[in-house]
Design an enzyme around this catalytic site. Structure first.
Site, PDB file in Angstrom:
ATOM      1  N   LYS A 106      62.722  94.658  99.724  1.00  0.00           N
ATOM      2  CA  LYS A 106      61.138  93.637  99.270  1.00  0.00           C
ATOM      3  C   LYS A 106      61.391  92.433  98.983  1.00  0.00           C
ATOM      4  O   LYS A 106      60.309  91.679  99.129  1.00  0.00           O
ATOM      5  CB  LYS A 106      60.751  94.747  98.335  1.00  0.00           C
ATOM      6  CG  LYS A 106      60.174  96.177  98.846  1.00  0.00           C
ATOM      7  CD  LYS A 106      59.238  97.006  98.079  1.00  0.00           C
ATOM      8  CE  LYS A 106      58.715  98.283  98.631  1.00  0.00           C
ATOM      9  NZ  LYS A 106      60.055  99.268  98.783  1.00  0.00           N
TER      10      LYS A 106
HETATM   11  C1  LIG Z   1      59.721 100.319  99.579  1.00  0.00           C
HETATM   12  C2  LIG Z   1      61.205 100.949  99.687  1.00  0.00           C
HETATM   13  C3  LIG Z   1      61.618 101.706 100.858  1.00  0.00           C
HETATM   14  C4  LIG Z   1      60.385 102.191 101.646  1.00  0.00           C
HETATM   15  O1  LIG Z   1      59.601 101.090 102.436  1.00  0.00           O
HETATM   16  P1  LIG Z   1      58.400 101.075 102.948  1.00  0.00           P
HETATM   17  O2  LIG Z   1      58.062  99.765 103.730  1.00  0.00           O
HETATM   18  O3  LIG Z   1      57.376 101.420 102.057  1.00  0.00           O
HETATM   19  O4  LIG Z   1      58.404 102.211 104.117  1.00  0.00           O
HETATM   20  C5  LIG Z   1      62.747 102.177 101.035  1.00  0.00           C
HETATM   21  N1  LIG Z   1      63.749 101.883 100.385  1.00  0.00           N
HETATM   22  C6  LIG Z   1      63.578 101.147  99.066  1.00  0.00           C
HETATM   23  C7  LIG Z   1      64.544 100.906  98.285  1.00  0.00           C
HETATM   24  C8  LIG Z   1      62.192 100.566  98.829  1.00  0.00           C
HETATM   25  O5  LIG Z   1      62.169  99.616  97.984  1.00  0.00           O
END
Ligand SMILES: *Cc1c(COP(=O)(O)O)cnc(C)c1O
Length: 428
Positions: A106
């Site tokens: 993210k």
């Molecule tokens: C947010 C997140 C996900 C999922 O991603 P999305 O875009 O919500 O599908 C997977 N792994 C980690 C570590 C995350 O922080």
């Protein structure tokens, strides 16, 4: 480029407005009016391009009308100031998206969005002087990445809502120890409650009149755009002869939606595998054709504990609601808790590679289907040390930048799930 609302295609706004608003006034999500196919030459030269060059081309396609080229290049290179290597693990290739400051993928979206919003706020001609309030609901990783990405950005305050007791201690510390322009709200409930509260704030007329509100959830198109970059980057690094299949650990489905959009831009990916934990609403939809959101259940891959994925409307929009068309690009696979744990242990043992629980869900889904291609690893195992150490029987060292916030004091504001309480807090 203009953007329309998934709830009403005739509601169209420019890039600046789509990014600053986050969510359309009718509650829909913004989508680019069209997704241009990039020229063949770009793909012919993909392997010789840098991540920043690729990012700039993709970002210009969607934001070229709103941001001067020089600024946009600075935003791309400033956001992606860390490596995104593709490493071979067994028969698959793992794309490590966790080398940013909060050790999770993210960071890519949050850092890009923070720089883009900061540019928009600072270059606004008719700026009324009010600061921008960013509201973000998190199941853990979004909050820390967004808080970190926006920390000390002038003219912007960030309010993070997270479910009390349902995020890891590290994640909590990362959100609650920054201070400054970052406030953490600890909600008595689950992630879906946090998301509901944020959505409600955006359709509340008196709040919208009183505050300049914006969202930093994966509903903001400014997070999806940079997430496309690394699908191109992965294909640029994938050795010849490997299948063009990408397995993505999914929760709110923002990551994989960006991948589907990259494919629309002409990137030669044959298929995506959406790997979920027990929260398998989308894999179920791909089987039955019926979308049945339900309350989320807690798992060890907690950033994917989502019962009503917010980007599902974008996926429907991309395929005009045609499940059969979606099935041609996308396969869904659910991985159980036990399979996830077993995968962490086995991959460590067989290949000496440490997966985090989210990456383990994807790795196992890949093993159960194509077996090769690209697997997206979204977090560093150090972020989920407790679970991972149990499975691999060794201690994992906590990187310095994470260890630092463990020594600082937590500051949060407690909130019930009642919308009125959030509203009063925001208007204070
Ligand atoms: C947010 C997140 C996900 C999922 O991603 P999305 O875009 O919500 O599908 C997977 N792994 C980690 C570590 C995350 O922080």
């Amino acid at each position: 480029m203009m953007y329309y609302s998934t709830s009403d295609r005739s509601h169209r706004v420019g890039g600046r407005q789509a990014v600053l608003a986050g969510l359309a006034p009718d509650g829909g999500l913004y989508m680019p009016e069209h997704i241009p196919v990039l020229p063949q030459r770009f793909f012919d030269e993909l392997r010789s391009k840098s991540l920043h060059e690729i990012g700039f081309v993709v970002a210009s396609t969607f934001l070229g009308d709103d941001v001067p080229a020089e600024e946009l290049y600075k935003i791309v290179s400033g956001a992606l100031n860390f490596e995104i290597p593709l490493v071979r693990v067994g028969d698959a290739h793992v794309l490590e998206l966790f080398h940013g400051p909060t050790l999770a993928f993210k960071d890519v979206g949050a850092r890009f969005m923070a720089r883009l919003m900061s540019y928009f706020v600072q270059s606004s001609k008719k700026d009324d002087g009010r600061e921008l309030t960013i509201l973000v609901a998190t199941s853990g990783d979004t909050g820390s990445a967004v808080a970190n990405g926006f920390y000390n950005v002038p003219g912007i305050r960030v309010i993070v809502l997270y479910p009390s007791g349902k995020v890891s201690e590290l994640q909590e510390r990362q959100m609650t120890t920054l201070g400054g322009n970052i406030t953490a709200l600890e909600v008595d409930g689950v992630f879906d409650d946090c998301q509901r509260l944020v959505k409600q704030a955006f359709v509340d007329p008196s709040l919208m009149a009183a505050l300049k509100l914006s969202s930093a959830n994966s509903i903001n198109i400014a997070r999806l755009i940079p997430q496309m970059f690394y699908y191109f980057w992965a294909m640029a690094q994938l050795p010849e002869g490997e299948p063009h299949v990408v397995t993505v650990p999914s929760g709110n489905f923002g990551n994989i939606t960006a991948g589907l959009m990259a494919k629309r831009m002409g990137l030669p990916i044959d298929r995506f595998i959406a790997a979920t934990n027990e929260n398998d609403v989308v894999p179920q939809y791909l089987i039955s054709g019926e979308y049945q959101p339900r309350p989320s259940v807690a798992t060890i891959s907690n950033a994917m504990d989502v019962g009503a994925p917010s980007n599902f409307v974008r996926m429907l929009d991309l395929y005009a609601g045609d499940v059969q068309a979606m099935r041609e690009d996308l396969v869904g696979i659910k991985i159980s808790e036990q399979q996830t744990r077993e995968t962490i242990a086995r991959v460590q043992h067989q290949y000496g590679y440490t997966l985090d629980p989210h990456g383990a869900v994807a790795y196992n889904a890949c093993e159960r289907s194509v077996k090769r291609g690209v697997v997206i690893e979204t977090a560093s195992p150090a972020k989920f040390g407790d679970v991972v150490e149990q499975e691999i029987g060794m201690t994992i060292e906590i990187p310095e930048r994470l260890a630092q916030c463990l020594n600082k004091e937590k500051t949060s504001v407690k909130l019930s799930g009642e919308f009125m309480e959030l509203k009063e807090f925001l208007l204070r």
